[in-house]
Design a protein around this motif. Structure first.
Motif, PDB file in Angstrom:
ATOM      1  N   GLY A  49      16.181  -0.404  11.113  1.00 50.71           N
ATOM      2  CA  GLY A  49      15.825   1.005  11.295  1.00 50.71           C
ATOM      3  C   GLY A  49      14.804   1.489  10.286  1.00 50.71           C
ATOM      4  O   GLY A  49      14.016   2.388  10.581  1.00 50.71           O
ATOM      5  N   MET A  50      14.807   0.910   9.079  1.00 50.99           N
ATOM      6  CA  MET A  50      13.851   1.353   8.058  1.00 50.99           C
ATOM      7  C   MET A  50      12.423   0.953   8.439  1.00 50.99           C
ATOM      8  O   MET A  50      11.485   1.714   8.228  1.00 50.99           O
ATOM      9  CB  MET A  50      14.214   0.761   6.688  1.00 50.99           C
ATOM     10  CG  MET A  50      15.378   1.458   6.015  1.00 50.99           C
ATOM     11  SD  MET A  50      15.109   3.228   5.734  1.00 50.99           S
ATOM     12  CE  MET A  50      13.962   3.220   4.386  1.00 50.99           C
ATOM     13  N   ARG A  51      12.276  -0.234   9.038  1.00 48.89           N
ATOM     14  CA  ARG A  51      10.931  -0.679   9.440  1.00 48.89           C
ATOM     15  C   ARG A  51      10.345   0.282  10.478  1.00 48.89           C
ATOM     16  O   ARG A  51       9.173   0.657  10.406  1.00 48.89           O
ATOM     17  CB  ARG A  51      10.994  -2.087  10.003  1.00 48.89           C
ATOM     18  CG  ARG A  51       9.614  -2.708  10.231  1.00 48.89           C
ATOM     19  CD  ARG A  51       9.728  -4.164  10.645  1.00 48.89           C
ATOM     20  NE  ARG A  51       8.597  -4.975  10.864  1.00 48.89           N
ATOM     21  CZ  ARG A  51       7.383  -4.666  11.254  1.00 48.89           C
ATOM     22  NH1 ARG A  51       7.069  -3.444  11.449  1.00 48.89           N
ATOM     23  NH2 ARG A  51       6.442  -5.542  11.456  1.00 48.89           N
ATOM     24  N   SER A  52      11.164   0.696  11.438  1.00 53.13           N
ATOM     25  CA  SER A  52      10.693   1.647  12.456  1.00 53.13           C
ATOM     26  C   SER A  52      10.292   2.971  11.817  1.00 53.13           C
ATOM     27  O   SER A  52       9.264   3.562  12.176  1.00 53.13           O
ATOM     28  CB  SER A  52      11.785   1.899  13.490  1.00 53.13           C
ATOM     29  OG  SER A  52      12.124   0.690  14.127  1.00 53.13           O
ATOM     30  N   LEU A  53      11.102   3.442  10.880  1.00 51.37           N
ATOM     31  CA  LEU A  53      10.790   4.686  10.180  1.00 51.37           C
ATOM     32  C   LEU A  53       9.471   4.549   9.414  1.00 51.37           C
ATOM     33  O   LEU A  53       8.629   5.447   9.436  1.00 51.37           O
ATOM     34  CB  LEU A  53      11.928   5.045   9.221  1.00 51.37           C
ATOM     35  CG  LEU A  53      11.775   6.324   8.417  1.00 51.37           C
ATOM     36  CD1 LEU A  53      11.699   7.531   9.346  1.00 51.37           C
ATOM     37  CD2 LEU A  53      12.917   6.473   7.434  1.00 51.37           C
ATOM     38  N   HIS A  54       9.283   3.414   8.769  1.00 53.84           N
ATOM     39  CA  HIS A  54       8.045   3.177   8.025  1.00 53.84           C
ATOM     40  C   HIS A  54       6.833   3.142   8.964  1.00 53.84           C
ATOM     41  O   HIS A  54       5.783   3.699   8.644  1.00 53.84           O
ATOM     42  CB  HIS A  54       8.131   1.858   7.247  1.00 53.84           C
ATOM     43  CG  HIS A  54       9.001   1.948   6.038  1.00 53.84           C
ATOM     44  ND1 HIS A  54       9.398   0.841   5.330  1.00 53.84           N
ATOM     45  CD2 HIS A  54       9.561   3.010   5.401  1.00 53.84           C
ATOM     46  CE1 HIS A  54      10.146   1.212   4.307  1.00 53.84           C
ATOM     47  NE2 HIS A  54      10.264   2.531   4.332  1.00 53.84           N
ATOM     48  N   LEU A  55       6.988   2.489  10.105  1.00 56.25           N
ATOM     49  CA  LEU A  55       5.882   2.401  11.062  1.00 56.25           C
ATOM     50  C   LEU A  55       5.463   3.786  11.555  1.00 56.25           C
ATOM     51  O   LEU A  55       4.279   4.051  11.773  1.00 56.25           O
ATOM     52  CB  LEU A  55       6.255   1.503  12.239  1.00 56.25           C
ATOM     53  CG  LEU A  55       6.237  -0.004  11.944  1.00 56.25           C
ATOM     54  CD1 LEU A  55       6.864  -0.786  13.088  1.00 56.25           C
ATOM     55  CD2 LEU A  55       4.826  -0.494  11.673  1.00 56.25           C
ATOM     56  N   ARG A  58       3.063   5.414   9.044  1.00 57.37           N
ATOM     57  CA  ARG A  58       1.807   4.738   8.723  1.00 57.37           C
ATOM     58  C   ARG A  58       0.609   5.521   9.274  1.00 57.37           C
ATOM     59  O   ARG A  58       0.649   6.021  10.394  1.00 57.37           O
ATOM     60  CB  ARG A  58       1.818   3.320   9.300  1.00 57.37           C
ATOM     61  CG  ARG A  58       0.542   2.559   8.992  1.00 57.37           C
ATOM     62  CD  ARG A  58       0.671   1.088   9.222  1.00 57.37           C
ATOM     63  NE  ARG A  58       0.951   0.781  10.613  1.00 57.37           N
ATOM     64  CZ  ARG A  58       1.257  -0.434  11.043  1.00 57.37           C
ATOM     65  NH1 ARG A  58       1.351  -1.439  10.202  1.00 57.37           N
ATOM     66  NH2 ARG A  58       1.497  -0.644  12.315  1.00 57.37           N
ATOM     67  N   THR A  59      -0.447   5.595   8.474  1.00 57.69           N
ATOM     68  CA  THR A  59      -1.694   6.220   8.908  1.00 57.69           C
ATOM     69  C   THR A  59      -2.525   5.161   9.632  1.00 57.69           C
ATOM     70  O   THR A  59      -2.791   4.098   9.074  1.00 57.69           O
ATOM     71  CB  THR A  59      -2.493   6.744   7.689  1.00 57.69           C
ATOM     72  OG1 THR A  59      -1.670   7.645   6.958  1.00 57.69           O
ATOM     73  CG2 THR A  59      -3.767   7.441   8.127  1.00 57.69           C
ATOM     74  N   GLY A  60      -2.937   5.453  10.857  1.00 56.41           N
ATOM     75  CA  GLY A  60      -3.738   4.509  11.631  1.00 56.41           C
ATOM     76  C   GLY A  60      -5.072   4.219  10.956  1.00 56.41           C
ATOM     77  O   GLY A  60      -5.584   5.042  10.186  1.00 56.41           O
ATOM     78  N   TYR A 124       4.722   0.925   6.154  1.00 58.87           N
ATOM     79  CA  TYR A 124       4.045   2.217   6.217  1.00 58.87           C
ATOM     80  C   TYR A 124       2.615   2.163   5.682  1.00 58.87           C
ATOM     81  O   TYR A 124       1.906   3.156   5.667  1.00 58.87           O
ATOM     82  CB  TYR A 124       4.841   3.326   5.510  1.00 58.87           C
ATOM     83  CG  TYR A 124       5.196   3.072   4.062  1.00 58.87           C
ATOM     84  CD1 TYR A 124       4.296   3.329   3.036  1.00 58.87           C
ATOM     85  CD2 TYR A 124       6.459   2.602   3.718  1.00 58.87           C
ATOM     86  CE1 TYR A 124       4.629   3.113   1.714  1.00 58.87           C
ATOM     87  CE2 TYR A 124       6.814   2.390   2.398  1.00 58.87           C
ATOM     88  CZ  TYR A 124       5.893   2.642   1.396  1.00 58.87           C
ATOM     89  OH  TYR A 124       6.233   2.430   0.094  1.00 58.87           O
ATOM     90  N   LEU A 125       2.178   0.985   5.246  1.00 61.54           N
ATOM     91  CA  LEU A 125       0.792   0.810   4.826  1.00 61.54           C
ATOM     92  C   LEU A 125      -0.008   0.204   5.972  1.00 61.54           C
ATOM     93  O   LEU A 125       0.471  -0.723   6.639  1.00 61.54           O
ATOM     94  CB  LEU A 125       0.711  -0.121   3.607  1.00 61.54           C
ATOM     95  CG  LEU A 125       1.440   0.327   2.338  1.00 61.54           C
ATOM     96  CD1 LEU A 125       1.337  -0.742   1.276  1.00 61.54           C
ATOM     97  CD2 LEU A 125       0.900   1.654   1.827  1.00 61.54           C
ATOM     98  N   ASN A 126      -1.221   0.695   6.186  1.00 60.44           N
ATOM     99  CA  ASN A 126      -2.072   0.067   7.195  1.00 60.44           C
ATOM    100  C   ASN A 126      -2.752  -1.165   6.579  1.00 60.44           C
ATOM    101  O   ASN A 126      -2.566  -1.468   5.397  1.00 60.44           O
ATOM    102  CB  ASN A 126      -3.078   1.067   7.779  1.00 60.44           C
ATOM    103  CG  ASN A 126      -4.050   1.596   6.743  1.00 60.44           C
ATOM    104  OD1 ASN A 126      -4.560   0.878   5.891  1.00 60.44           O
ATOM    105  ND2 ASN A 126      -4.310   2.900   6.812  1.00 60.44           N
TER     106      ASN A 126
END
Length: 201
Positions: A49-55, A58-60, A124-126
């Motif tokens: 769930g944390m990965r989805s929240l991070h995604l 994320r700034t495109g 959350y990093l591009n």
């Protein structure tokens, strides 16, 4: 030998360093609980769930590039141009240690202890932010690694304090002999070398 005020201050400094390290470990453990991740075999694993929240956060790439000042983009080649000398330094340090430290009997500095590169795994990093994070970590930690190698070399060959203090002397400096004390240099050089050789025992 009688303790000097400097010896007492150094002892207090070492105690404060241990307290600082313990507090930093506590903060890191709190961060693991708060942001729900563990470190398994050197790899960070987030709870489901944390990965989805991070995604989601994320700034495109296109939006990121549009919001980046042109001057930042134009200076990128200058920043990344240092990659070549850094890699050459890294290779030179590895060769230097393998040859010289083995001859002198100095314990090798473990590169993996210094080059901790893990921020690129944050969702959350591009891609540009991840590349920047890898580059910054490599640059800064390569210099930490180089500093440790240089400080061990200095302790072996010329463990003498400088007449003037630099802003951030390495951690071995307080144990070096005083500037101008020829007798101490002659008498203590071998013991300083021997203490270096037994580090990590």
């Amino acid at each position: 030998m009688q303790n000097t005020p400097f010896d007492d201050a150094l002892r207090q400094l070492r105690l404060l360093q241990r307290e600082f390290d313990a507090e930093l470990d506590r903060i890191l453990a709190e961060g693991q609980r708060r942001f729900r991740y563990t470190v398994q075999r050197g790899r960070v694993v987030f709870e489901q769930g944390m990965r989805s929240l991070h995604l989601q956060q994320r700034t495109g790439l296109w939006r990121y590039l549009r919001s980046t000042p042109l001057a930042f983009i134009l200076t990128a080649p200058v920043i990344y141009g240092l990659a070549v000398p850094m890699v050459l330094l890294d290779l030179a340090l590895m060769g230097f240690q393998q040859i010289c430290f083995r001859v002198y009997g100095i314990p090798l500095v473990r590169r993996r202890d210094y080059l901790v590169i893990d921020r690129h795994r944050l969702s959350y990093l591009n891609q540009i932010e991840k590349l920047n994070c890898v580059y910054c970590a490599y640059a800064n930690q390569l210099l930490e690694y180089a500093r440790e190698i240089a400080s061990r070399t200095e302790q072996f060959w010329c463990p003498i304090k400088h007449a003037r203090r630099s802003p951030d002397a390495h951690q071995r400096t307080p144990y070096f002999v005083d500037y101008g004390d020829a007798e101490a240099y002659t008498n203590e050089l071998e013991s300083l070398r021997d203490s270096l050789k037994t580090e990590g025992d």
